[in-house]
Design a protein around this motif. Sequence first.
Motif, PDB file in Angstrom:
ATOM      1  N   PRO A  34     -12.776  67.564  62.062  1.00 24.10           N
ATOM      2  CA  PRO A  34     -13.406  66.344  62.560  1.00 24.10           C
ATOM      3  C   PRO A  34     -13.910  66.596  63.980  1.00 24.10           C
ATOM      4  N   GLY A  35     -14.979  65.925  64.362  1.00 20.34           N
ATOM      5  CA  GLY A  35     -15.485  66.116  65.724  1.00 20.34           C
ATOM      6  C   GLY A  35     -16.892  65.607  65.862  1.00 20.34           C
ATOM      7  N   VAL A  55     -14.596  69.768  69.102  1.00 16.55           N
ATOM      8  CA  VAL A  55     -13.301  69.160  68.823  1.00 16.55           C
ATOM      9  C   VAL A  55     -12.492  69.185  70.109  1.00 16.55           C
ATOM     10  N   MET A  56     -12.155  68.048  70.629  1.00 12.87           N
ATOM     11  CA  MET A  56     -11.353  67.960  71.848  1.00 12.87           C
ATOM     12  C   MET A  56     -11.871  68.893  72.942  1.00 12.87           C
ATOM     13  N   LYS A  57     -13.161  68.793  73.196  1.00  9.96           N
ATOM     14  CA  LYS A  57     -13.813  69.524  74.283  1.00  9.96           C
ATOM     15  C   LYS A  57     -13.911  71.032  74.060  1.00  9.96           C
ATOM     16  N   THR A  58     -13.590  71.530  72.849  1.00 11.32           N
ATOM     17  CA  THR A  58     -13.878  72.937  72.567  1.00 11.32           C
ATOM     18  C   THR A  58     -14.902  72.982  71.428  1.00 11.32           C
ATOM     19  N   GLN A 112     -16.735  74.903  68.155  1.00  9.82           N
ATOM     20  CA  GLN A 112     -16.586  75.860  67.060  1.00  9.82           C
ATOM     21  C   GLN A 112     -17.950  76.009  66.387  1.00  9.82           C
ATOM     22  N   GLU A 170     -23.818  63.476  66.268  1.00 11.96           N
ATOM     23  CA  GLU A 170     -23.170  62.447  65.457  1.00 11.96           C
ATOM     24  C   GLU A 170     -21.716  62.837  65.165  1.00 11.96           C
ATOM     25  N   PRO A 171     -20.805  61.845  65.131  1.00 11.35           N
ATOM     26  CA  PRO A 171     -19.423  62.162  64.734  1.00 11.35           C
ATOM     27  C   PRO A 171     -19.353  62.562  63.266  1.00 11.35           C
ATOM     28  N   PRO A 231     -18.041  56.455  69.795  1.00  9.07           N
ATOM     29  CA  PRO A 231     -17.051  57.444  70.230  1.00  9.07           C
ATOM     30  C   PRO A 231     -17.498  58.369  71.364  1.00  9.07           C
ATOM     31  N   PRO A 251      -7.488  73.513  69.502  1.00  9.24           N
ATOM     32  CA  PRO A 251      -7.093  72.105  69.466  1.00  9.24           C
ATOM     33  C   PRO A 251      -7.112  71.563  68.047  1.00  9.24           C
ATOM     34  N   PRO A 294      -6.872  67.687  66.230  1.00  6.53           N
ATOM     35  CA  PRO A 294      -6.580  66.261  66.140  1.00  6.53           C
ATOM     36  C   PRO A 294      -5.840  65.986  64.833  1.00  6.53           C
ATOM     37  N   PRO A 304      -7.956  60.931  67.827  1.00  8.91           N
ATOM     38  CA  PRO A 304      -9.361  61.204  67.539  1.00  8.91           C
ATOM     39  C   PRO A 304      -9.803  62.557  68.121  1.00  8.91           C
ATOM     40  N   PRO A 305     -10.856  63.167  67.556  1.00  5.02           N
ATOM     41  CA  PRO A 305     -11.293  64.490  68.011  1.00  5.02           C
ATOM     42  C   PRO A 305     -12.264  64.462  69.190  1.00  5.02           C
ATOM     43  N   PHE A 306     -12.614  63.274  69.679  1.00  6.07           N
ATOM     44  CA  PHE A 306     -13.732  63.173  70.616  1.00  6.07           C
ATOM     45  C   PHE A 306     -13.369  63.344  72.088  1.00  6.07           C
ATOM     46  N   TYR A 307     -12.082  63.420  72.393  1.00  5.02           N
ATOM     47  CA  TYR A 307     -11.667  63.443  73.799  1.00  5.02           C
ATOM     48  C   TYR A 307     -10.752  64.639  74.046  1.00  5.02           C
ATOM     49  N   ASP A 308     -10.160  64.733  75.260  1.00  5.01           N
ATOM     50  CA  ASP A 308      -9.366  65.929  75.540  1.00  5.01           C
ATOM     51  C   ASP A 308      -8.061  65.919  74.740  1.00  5.01           C
ATOM     52  N   SER A 309      -7.332  67.019  74.815  1.00  4.61           N
ATOM     53  CA  SER A 309      -6.201  67.225  73.902  1.00  4.61           C
ATOM     54  C   SER A 309      -4.853  66.815  74.504  1.00  4.61           C
TER      55      SER A 309
END
Lengths: 80, 461
Positions: A11-12, A43-46, A48, A67-68, B55, B351, B353, B380-385
């Motif tokens: 997800p991301g 994904v969480m600022k990294t 892929q 888009e998410p 998001p 990371p 989520p 959620p996957p949109f922010y830091d870990s």
Amino acid sequence: MSKHEIRSPLPGTFYRSPAPDVPPFKTDGDAVSSSDAIGLIEVMKTFQEIQAGVAGGSIRFLVDNEEPVMAGQVIAEVEQ
Amino acid sequence: MKLRSVLVANRGEIAVRIIRAAKALGIRTVQVYSAADADMLAVKLADEAIEIGPPAPKKSYLNIEAVIAAAKRADVDAVHPGYGFLSENGDFADAVVAAGLIFIGPSGDAIRLLGDKVAARAVAEKAGVPTVPGSDGRISSLTEALAVTERTGFPVMIKAAAGGGGRGIRIVNDPAELETQFPQASAEALASFGDGGLYLEKVITRARHVEVQILGDGTDVVHCYERECSLQRRRQKVWEEAPSFLLPSDVRKKLCDSAVALARSVGYRGAGTVEYLYDDETREFYFIEVNTRIQVEHPVTEMITGIDLVEEMFRIAAGAPLSVRQADIAVKGHAIECRINAEDPRRGFMPAPGKIERLDVPEGEGIRFDTMLYEGYVIPPFYDSLLGKLIVWGEDRSACLARLSQALAELKIEGVPTTIPLHRALAADAQIATGAFHTRFLETWLETEFAADGGRAAEVA
């Protein structure tokens, strides 16, 4: 002719280009080889890299830039 | 005046932290959230919550118009920006004030002045604070850059004037590398920060990262002593301590006094942090930058001084003078914070989520867990870990480490991989116990010590 679906493994957020203000990896109708990058998932600022994973004559994107996406969601289809 | 209500313009664990402080002071809380964050803990805890956008951070938490509109709609007195997002955006601070509200932090002008690395360095020099040898301000050409290195030697860092938080930095080892990297760095800075300005700083090898917590009310400034944040991976802090226990007491005094002098010279208002590099061998410290906000690692300072920094921010914003005098602030014991991230330390810190299936939080004297988690929460996957921070206090550093090992053994998070195994291994490591580390220690240790058994030795213990 068969269609192959390219799914997001994570997800991301989906990006069509390697960086802002540069052309996308691929545009609709482009031919792809298996190892071609077709986008990035953040994904969480990294980031892929997503590869086509399949060779084909024409790719069609189902998700817009930035888009998410959900894990398992179809990002693009490749006509083989 | 009295603050009756606050809009929390952030998310995650710091939003929870701000809401708790506000509630303790009897302040009504309004939490903003993106479409991906409707289930987050801060939304559940706040008196009211307002959705501000999709998001993507730039469409929600970084969207100044959306945040201001929510603040007006909720009719709050003040806005707390937390850390990251809009917390160091001078234009946001101005927009809050222009909307007739109080920004909980320094003025937009102070944020811009101290946020510009070159201007901040000039402020530091003027206040008599030692700076890292480097260029006097921005450099506009490669010729100028090469001339600077004749004074400083190599390696040097090329830094973006508008960068920060470890971003926009390149290290070059010789003139040839400088020639190649200088234009690239300029283009990158322009693309990333909208400002291609660069400056040079000598690389201080084997330095510690030491930072001083300050509080100012616009007239008076006090310090709450220092934190030791040398354990970093990719320039992101992983584990923080207070105090920096190997610092000689005469150096500690000079260091803390210099941070106060700097803050006083700009009439600083709010909580802030002055960051330094410290060289154990020469006992020299050098100013790096000022962070004009609350920091992730603020709890270690709270644990050793007994001061609630977030509550103090609210009081200062309400126009009250500092509630503490310097003579009243003393260090008691030692504190360590472990950042618990949703990353797999055995798989390159990938990371991940996902849903929190189980959460067991250690409790007891000297143990604190600041978190955004609850069982069943889907990250959620949109922010830091960052999931949370385990903060442990002890009478001295060895007592603190012993209590930390116990607390880490009791902390259980299931459903996503976390950095808990890394922290268990660090808490059990002999070099960590002696304190013999510097800013490049952790990355090497990860390759040589942690990779060897993936932290399994500490898992069994």
